[in-house]
Motif scaffolding. Structure first.
Motif, PDB file in Angstrom:
ATOM      1  N   ALA A  21       1.796   1.764  -3.708  1.00  0.00           N
ATOM      2  CA  ALA A  21       0.638   2.132  -4.531  1.00  0.00           C
ATOM      3  C   ALA A  21       0.215   3.574  -4.266  1.00  0.00           C
ATOM      4  O   ALA A  21      -0.085   4.330  -5.204  1.00  0.00           O
ATOM      5  CB  ALA A  21      -0.514   1.180  -4.251  1.00  0.00           C
TER       6      ALA A  21
ATOM      7  N   LEU B  28      -6.507  -1.662  -2.619  1.00  0.00           N
ATOM      8  CA  LEU B  28      -5.574  -1.008  -3.536  1.00  0.00           C
ATOM      9  C   LEU B  28      -6.285  -0.271  -4.666  1.00  0.00           C
ATOM     10  O   LEU B  28      -5.698   0.631  -5.284  1.00  0.00           O
ATOM     11  CB  LEU B  28      -4.614  -2.040  -4.134  1.00  0.00           C
ATOM     12  CG  LEU B  28      -3.570  -2.617  -3.177  1.00  0.00           C
ATOM     13  CD1 LEU B  28      -2.804  -3.749  -3.856  1.00  0.00           C
ATOM     14  CD2 LEU B  28      -2.602  -1.546  -2.692  1.00  0.00           C
TER      15      LEU B  28
ATOM     16  N   PRO C 216       0.809  -1.224   0.000  1.00  0.00           N
ATOM     17  CA  PRO C 216       0.000   0.000   0.000  1.00  0.00           C
ATOM     18  C   PRO C 216       0.840   1.271   0.000  1.00  0.00           C
ATOM     19  O   PRO C 216       0.434   2.281  -0.578  1.00  0.00           O
ATOM     20  CB  PRO C 216      -0.858  -0.126   1.266  1.00  0.00           C
ATOM     21  CG  PRO C 216      -0.210  -1.170   2.096  1.00  0.00           C
ATOM     22  CD  PRO C 216       0.508  -2.076   1.168  1.00  0.00           C
TER      23      PRO C 216
ATOM     24  N   LEU D  74      -1.692  -3.547 -11.183  1.00  0.00           N
ATOM     25  CA  LEU D  74      -2.149  -4.452 -10.133  1.00  0.00           C
ATOM     26  C   LEU D  74      -2.395  -5.821 -10.745  1.00  0.00           C
ATOM     27  O   LEU D  74      -3.189  -5.969 -11.678  1.00  0.00           O
ATOM     28  CB  LEU D  74      -3.437  -3.929  -9.495  1.00  0.00           C
ATOM     29  CG  LEU D  74      -4.129  -4.871  -8.489  1.00  0.00           C
ATOM     30  CD1 LEU D  74      -3.227  -5.180  -7.301  1.00  0.00           C
ATOM     31  CD2 LEU D  74      -5.465  -4.285  -8.030  1.00  0.00           C
TER      32      LEU D  74
END
Length: 269
Positions: free
Chosen positions: A86, A116, A83, A98
């Motif tokens: 991202a 995400l 995370p 992804l």
């Protein structure tokens, strides 16, 4: 998309740009396939960087040309670094991919994949069951798809429109869509399913190509076409999956614009 040029011509430009610019691709990926993924990127003309620890992944995502997040092996460290990366990529405008490996079948990775989506992946790549699960449906059996590409078409379009992503569904004929325009790529070979890391490496190639072209749909299609044309050429001279894996690296590195355009089987859906 430029309708004055054929799709087979349009996918050549991202390939040329990749060869000229050697994009730096950050991979937070399946630990089983890190070496193979890195070698695929090198053979394709990109530069791999397996920067995946908390505290560094975000910093690197801000300067990388592209980022792959692959949920193949979700250890404790990855649950923190993924995370972070991202979020940083989203804020910095770094194109990122992804790859929601085996979601739907396993709850931790399914939760992480859905979380995400708030960071608007530039592209999402998976098999049909993974794409259906990411859109809220029922997943498959681990990394194996139990649904057809056609069955995932509606889910792919839904995800693309909701999150502004290009969604690529892998199968005998790949479906690639931005929610408005859809492309089919019919290259590749069944032997790809017998080599660990083929799909994961394709996700890394998508991340590389996204940095080479202003149209994410064309860039994603170019990554699929290039990878799968090379796979066809590799299979033709291979005795089995072992020699195929090595030959795939060779054929990726030996591709030319002419051989790519002559072999690509790509069309608008």
């Amino acid at each position: 998309m430029d309708m004055t040029l054929s799709l087979s011509t349009q996918v050549i430009e991202p390939w040329h740009n990749l060869q000229e610019n050697t994009p730096l691709v950050q991979c937070i990926t399946n630990t089983v396939v890190q070496s193979f993924t890195a070698n695929i990127l090198l053979a394709a003309g990109a530069s791999p960087a397996m920067v995946d620890i908390p505290g560094e992944s975000a910093d690197f995502a801000r300067v990388a040309s592209g980022l792959l997040i692959n949920l193949g092996t979700i250890n404790v460290s990855h649950q923190l670094s993924i995370p972070e990366a991202a979020h940083a990529a989203f804020e910095a405008g770094t194109p990122w991919v992804l790859d929601p490996v085996a979601i739907g079948a396993l709850k931790t990775r399914t939760r992480i994949a859905h979380e995400l989506l708030q960071y608007r992946p530039t592209a999402i790549r998976g098999n049909a069951s993974e794409i259906i699960a990411l859109a809220g449906g029922e997943g498959g059996r681990g990394t194996d798809a139990t649904a057809s590409v056609e069955a995932a078409a509606e889910s792919a379009t839904q995800l693309a429109r909701e999150y502004g992503s290009v969604v690529a569904v892998s199968g005998p004929v790949d479906l690639i869509t931005d929610g408005e325009t859809s492309i089919e790529c019919a290259n590749g070979h069944e032997i790809l399913t017998r080599v660990t890391g083929a799909g994961c490496s394709l996700g890394a190639c998508v991340a590389a190509y996204l940095s080479t072209h202003e149209n994410p749909l064309i860039a994603t299609a170019a990554a699929h076409a290039t990878f799968e044309v090379a796979a066809e050429k590799a299979q033709a001279k291979s005795q089995g999956p072992g020699t195929f894996a090595v030959n795939l690296l060779d054929e990726l590195s030996l591709l030319t614009a002419d051989s790519l355009q002559e072999s690509v089987k790509i069309s608008q859906r």
